[in-house]
Design a protein around this motif. Sequence first.
Motif, PDB file in Angstrom:
ATOM      1  N   ASN A   6       2.127 -20.264  12.381  1.00 11.16           N
ATOM      2  CA  ASN A   6       2.936 -20.914  11.379  1.00 11.16           C
ATOM      3  C   ASN A   6       4.385 -20.719  11.798  1.00 11.16           C
ATOM      4  OD1 ASN A   6       2.544 -22.418   9.167  1.00 11.16           O
ATOM      5  ND2 ASN A   6       2.592 -20.741   7.713  1.00 11.16           N
ATOM      6  N   GLY A   7       4.966 -21.712  12.453  1.00  3.70           N
ATOM      7  CA  GLY A   7       6.336 -21.533  12.934  1.00  3.70           C
ATOM      8  C   GLY A   7       6.333 -20.626  14.149  1.00  3.70           C
ATOM      9  N   GLY A   9       6.342 -17.250  14.112  1.00  6.39           N
ATOM     10  CA  GLY A   9       5.819 -15.911  13.843  1.00  6.39           C
ATOM     11  C   GLY A   9       4.440 -15.688  14.422  1.00  6.39           C
ATOM     12  N   ILE A  12      -1.484 -16.382  11.621  1.00 12.34           N
ATOM     13  CA  ILE A  12      -1.746 -16.029  10.219  1.00 12.34           C
ATOM     14  C   ILE A  12      -2.866 -14.989  10.110  1.00 12.34           C
ATOM     15  CG2 ILE A  12      -2.513 -16.932   7.985  1.00 12.34           C
ATOM     16  CD1 ILE A  12       0.320 -17.744   8.821  1.00 12.34           C
ATOM     17  N   LEU A  15      -1.599 -11.566  10.769  1.00 11.44           N
ATOM     18  CA  LEU A  15      -0.766 -11.039   9.669  1.00 11.44           C
ATOM     19  C   LEU A  15      -1.647 -10.573   8.514  1.00 11.44           C
ATOM     20  CD1 LEU A  15       2.021 -13.786   9.590  1.00 11.44           C
ATOM     21  CD2 LEU A  15       2.261 -11.448  10.437  1.00 11.44           C
ATOM     22  N   LEU A 100      -0.422 -20.168  -2.447  1.00 12.30           N
ATOM     23  CA  LEU A 100       0.812 -20.947  -2.569  1.00 12.30           C
ATOM     24  C   LEU A 100       1.573 -21.046  -1.251  1.00 12.30           C
ATOM     25  CD1 LEU A 100       1.976 -19.585  -6.026  1.00 12.30           C
ATOM     26  CD2 LEU A 100       1.459 -21.960  -5.484  1.00 12.30           C
ATOM     27  N   PRO A 102       1.781 -22.129   2.883  1.00 11.75           N
ATOM     28  CA  PRO A 102       1.194 -23.202   3.706  1.00 11.75           C
ATOM     29  C   PRO A 102       0.354 -22.635   4.845  1.00 11.75           C
ATOM     30  CG  PRO A 102       3.475 -22.888   4.309  1.00 11.75           C
ATOM     31  CD  PRO A 102       3.208 -21.909   3.205  1.00 11.75           C
TER      32      PRO A 102
ATOM     33  N   ARG B  95       3.774 -27.122   0.038  1.00 10.02           N
ATOM     34  CA  ARG B  95       3.875 -25.663  -0.131  1.00 10.02           C
ATOM     35  C   ARG B  95       5.049 -25.086   0.636  1.00 10.02           C
ATOM     36  NH1 ARG B  95      -2.131 -25.569   1.140  1.00 10.02           N
ATOM     37  NH2 ARG B  95      -2.997 -26.248  -0.841  1.00 10.02           N
ATOM     38  N   ARG B  96       5.414 -25.737   1.741  1.00 10.64           N
ATOM     39  CA  ARG B  96       6.586 -25.256   2.486  1.00 10.64           C
ATOM     40  C   ARG B  96       7.868 -25.482   1.704  1.00 10.64           C
ATOM     41  NH1 ARG B  96       5.086 -24.348   7.735  1.00 10.64           N
ATOM     42  NH2 ARG B  96       3.200 -25.426   8.370  1.00 10.64           N
ATOM     43  N   PHE B 116       6.502  -6.350   0.992  1.00  8.11           N
ATOM     44  CA  PHE B 116       5.931  -7.517   0.311  1.00  8.11           C
ATOM     45  C   PHE B 116       6.665  -8.797   0.730  1.00  8.11           C
ATOM     46  CE2 PHE B 116       5.856 -10.179  -3.619  1.00  8.11           C
ATOM     47  CZ  PHE B 116       4.506 -10.372  -3.717  1.00  8.11           C
ATOM     48  N   TYR B 119       6.167  -9.635   4.489  1.00  5.83           N
ATOM     49  CA  TYR B 119       4.844 -10.213   4.736  1.00  5.83           C
ATOM     50  C   TYR B 119       4.836 -11.706   4.408  1.00  5.83           C
ATOM     51  CZ  TYR B 119      -0.171 -11.071   3.944  1.00  5.83           C
ATOM     52  OH  TYR B 119      -1.446 -11.583   3.952  1.00  5.83           O
ATOM     53  N   PHE B 120       5.370 -12.052   3.241  1.00  6.48           N
ATOM     54  CA  PHE B 120       5.347 -13.465   2.861  1.00  6.48           C
ATOM     55  C   PHE B 120       6.315 -14.281   3.704  1.00  6.48           C
ATOM     56  CE2 PHE B 120       2.886 -11.938  -0.646  1.00  6.48           C
ATOM     57  CZ  PHE B 120       1.962 -12.954  -0.776  1.00  6.48           C
ATOM     58  N   GLN B 122       6.811 -13.790   6.790  1.00 10.16           N
ATOM     59  CA  GLN B 122       6.052 -14.044   8.026  1.00 10.16           C
ATOM     60  C   GLN B 122       4.999 -15.137   7.822  1.00 10.16           C
ATOM     61  OE1 GLN B 122       5.295  -9.633   8.825  1.00 10.16           O
ATOM     62  NE2 GLN B 122       5.469 -10.459  10.887  1.00 10.16           N
ATOM     63  N   LEU B 123       4.384 -15.138   6.642  1.00 17.25           N
ATOM     64  CA  LEU B 123       3.388 -16.181   6.373  1.00 17.25           C
ATOM     65  C   LEU B 123       4.024 -17.572   6.386  1.00 17.25           C
ATOM     66  CD1 LEU B 123       1.069 -14.720   3.565  1.00 17.25           C
ATOM     67  CD2 LEU B 123       0.628 -14.880   6.007  1.00 17.25           C
ATOM     68  N   TYR B 124       5.329 -17.621   6.100  1.00 17.41           N
ATOM     69  CA  TYR B 124       6.026 -18.914   6.156  1.00 17.41           C
ATOM     70  C   TYR B 124       6.563 -19.194   7.555  1.00 17.41           C
ATOM     71  CZ  TYR B 124       5.794 -19.848   1.171  1.00 17.41           C
ATOM     72  OH  TYR B 124       5.359 -20.145  -0.096  1.00 17.41           O
ATOM     73  N   GLY B 125       6.213 -18.359   8.512  1.00 18.90           N
ATOM     74  CA  GLY B 125       6.551 -18.672   9.894  1.00 18.90           C
ATOM     75  C   GLY B 125       7.735 -17.925  10.458  1.00 18.90           C
ATOM     76  N   ARG B 126       8.313 -17.017   9.708  1.00 20.04           N
ATOM     77  CA  ARG B 126       9.437 -16.257  10.260  1.00 20.04           C
ATOM     78  C   ARG B 126       8.909 -15.135  11.148  1.00 20.04           C
ATOM     79  NH1 ARG B 126      13.945 -17.638   7.128  1.00 20.04           N
ATOM     80  NH2 ARG B 126      13.420 -18.402   5.051  1.00 20.04           N
ATOM     81  N   THR B 127       9.751 -14.683  12.078  1.00 20.20           N
ATOM     82  CA  THR B 127       9.387 -13.494  12.841  1.00 20.20           C
ATOM     83  C   THR B 127       9.553 -12.293  11.909  1.00 20.20           C
ATOM     84  OG1 THR B 127      11.633 -13.100  13.573  1.00 20.20           O
ATOM     85  CG2 THR B 127      10.262 -14.513  14.980  1.00 20.20           C
ATOM     86  N   ARG B 167      10.272 -13.471  -4.209  1.00 21.65           N
ATOM     87  CA  ARG B 167       9.146 -13.927  -3.393  1.00 21.65           C
ATOM     88  C   ARG B 167       9.073 -15.454  -3.375  1.00 21.65           C
ATOM     89  NH1 ARG B 167       6.269 -17.012  -2.046  1.00 21.65           N
ATOM     90  NH2 ARG B 167       4.085 -17.410  -2.453  1.00 21.65           N
TER      91      ARG B 167
END
Lengths: 482, 343
Positions: A6-7, A9, A12, A15, A100, A102, B95-96, B116, B119-120, B122-127, B167
């Motif tokens: 995802n991007g 990082g 998934i 993680l 929630l 993506p 969702r993005r 917390f 973690y989220f 990172q789930l959105y694609g950040r390092t 968050r």
Amino acid sequence: MSDRRNGRGAPIWWLVFRRELAELWIGGKALVLVFIFSLVLGVITYVVAANSELSLIPANEMVYETLKTAIAVALFIGLIIGSDSLSGERERSTLEHILLTPTSRRQVVFGKLLAAFTPWPACLAISIPFLRVLSQGDPVWIPAILWGSLTGTTMAIAYTGVGMLVSFWSNTNKTSYFVSLGIYVLGLVPAQLPGKAQAGFFGQWLQMINPMAATSHFLSKMLVNNRHFSEFWNWLLAPMLLALAVLFVLIWFAAPALKLEAGRDGIKEVLRTRFAKRGRLATATALTAASLLFAAPSMVQAQTPPAPSAKAAASQVTPASLDIAIDVDVRHVKVSDKIPFTTTVTNRASETSRPLILAMNIINLKGTGDPVDPEDWSPQRTQYVEALGAGQSATHEWQINAILDGEFVAYMVVLPEPTGPNTTSQPVASSAIHLTVAPYTKLNPSGVLPYVIATPVVLILLMVYLFRRRRREIDTGGATAS
Amino acid sequence: MNRTPLELVPKKGDAPRAEEGAPILVAEDLRKLYGPREALKGLTFTLGPTRVLGFLGPNGAGKTTAIRILTTIMEPTSGRFTVDGVGSDQPDEIRRRIGVLPESLGFPKQITGIEFLTYFGQLYGRTAAEARAKGMGLLEEFGLQNRARSLIGSYSRGMRQRLGIARALVNDPAVVFLDEPTLGLDPRGQQELLAQIRQVAERRSAGVVLCTHHLSDVEGVCDDVVILSSGEVVATGTVAEVIGGTQRNGNVVRVHVPSESIAQAQRILEEVSGVLRVTATSGISGWLRVEMARSADGAPDDPADRNRLLDGLIRANIPILSFDSEGGRLQDVFLQLTAGGIK
């Protein structure tokens, strides 16, 4: 799995796996369950070792029994953790956070499955020292670890996945735990069937398609009976098929339909979109056919009658012409002692005897003279003697293991084999050995006690270490929840 | 103009993400059926950047269903919506672009606030480093920087709510959905959180959908309002428009005086010219309901008439504890519009 990253990082699944791993192990749940595992394994090992010293269970049987228990308990742990993985998040209202984002639902579920699987390697690692010490120098512990790793890993994937599937379609942990427990018990049922039911065609088939029973059977044949893998490989099909089927259903079918609420939307959507009626029928047919296919060779093997042994034709002798003598008459021993003795059977007749059967009998003198099952007391209950020529003698070595304290008599009988279905014969008894067995307790049977005590202690120390390390990472000051 | 989730947060004065004035959330005729029951009957509204929209309705009105549809947790039976130009047929892309604080939000108690948010992120694609920096920035913005390394289990309710909003912002969303954010907070906590919500909209050029039962929250912070009743939109527009459009009792005022002075106050008010009737509000001690005459053309009453009411009470030295116009508050409008739809 699409959308692996995802991007820029990390993937998934990685993680999610790391987050879940931290929650399971640093949060303490997995550590506590593994700690309980070490206690259960310790008790089982101690009991098996103590029994072994009393009744001389061979080392390979002890290793097998302990490995079987270790796998069964570890599977239960995997099932419990799997059962909590999604319904627990629903119950704690934390699943919505993930839904929630993506992220690929498949990767989320895969990451959770990997984390829920991790107690198994820990359980296996804990079991190794126990298996090693129980083997008492026999190299059986090496194949035990190899076969245990193969079957246990397959079954752990299957059972953890089953737990997750149940959790997938449950809104509360209460439901998922209950259903998972039911599935676990169902897996154990075939092993509890009466011996005859297990031995018949249907019983064998039932065991073969039951992954838990099939695993036990396979390990028993490999470790206890020293059979070759090529003879029993088909007993691994059920565990492997289950693992593959569970992975397939969980990751491919179910995961993309992961919802905030289980039930109505969950099952219907999965079935509607991915599991058309025709496919369902075809899959069920394929599974049944597969189970029959792999069961068939084993059934043939099970049903094949043993090759008839060639027996020397001989004429009948009268019982009066037979004599059996024992070289021991009175012994005072303690529980766990072994009493070796020799019998001599002599054919005093002028012609060759029938084939002879020697049998051991033991009677408890306390009370009204209860019979004792010689199987528990001796590795040899009966011995077979080919026909004895006129005036010939045959000697046999016997051993009694004193497993209970008290007063006993043991005596031998020699029985000429009847000539046909309509004839009988007269057994001849020996003089008796009078045994007086004193109680005796050994605290460290087979040297397992240090492992039984040290393993939970090491785990407690590990828990304390992780707790203290975590305390250093976080800020423990400040306000408390209101 | 669609944005990837990794673009920087626009500062005040930066170009808005959508075209100037263009709505960033458009809901068109959203419907949801649960079996034969229609939970949502054609929800239609728009939300522009920097605007805060109050999403109101009694229990069972369809608010949660609507929010779950708009946040892609649930699919509508029919209708569609767009977020920042992205259609509802692309839920991952939606969702993005959204951030959500659900009503029944749980938190893992054994991890820290910064863990917390990292973690989220990172789930959105950040390092990991980016996510951590972003998380620290958000904790600072919401006054939680000193508790960044504390376990969430040790946070107070208000802190958890603020963490939940933080968050919801880790992906720099175009639209933020906040479901009952002030629930369970003390009055000061509520005020602080509402101010922060206002800032979220203004500083980030984001649209905020605020779902709440606290009508005073909506009056205090919202620009627009949508009122749902039994799955239907019964009012929509700016707060002033909704109040003005339904105000039918402008000739009635309510006066609150000490209970021991109520009889004297009633007599005085009845003598004021233009007053038709004065009645004590049943069940609520000290409140008087004053009906005043309308002009012949039905226009609202003259403000001078109200001043005379106050003047009479002041001259009699009766303390005035409260004074307002019936139908002039959002609560009155809400009760009037949702009568029969309240469960």
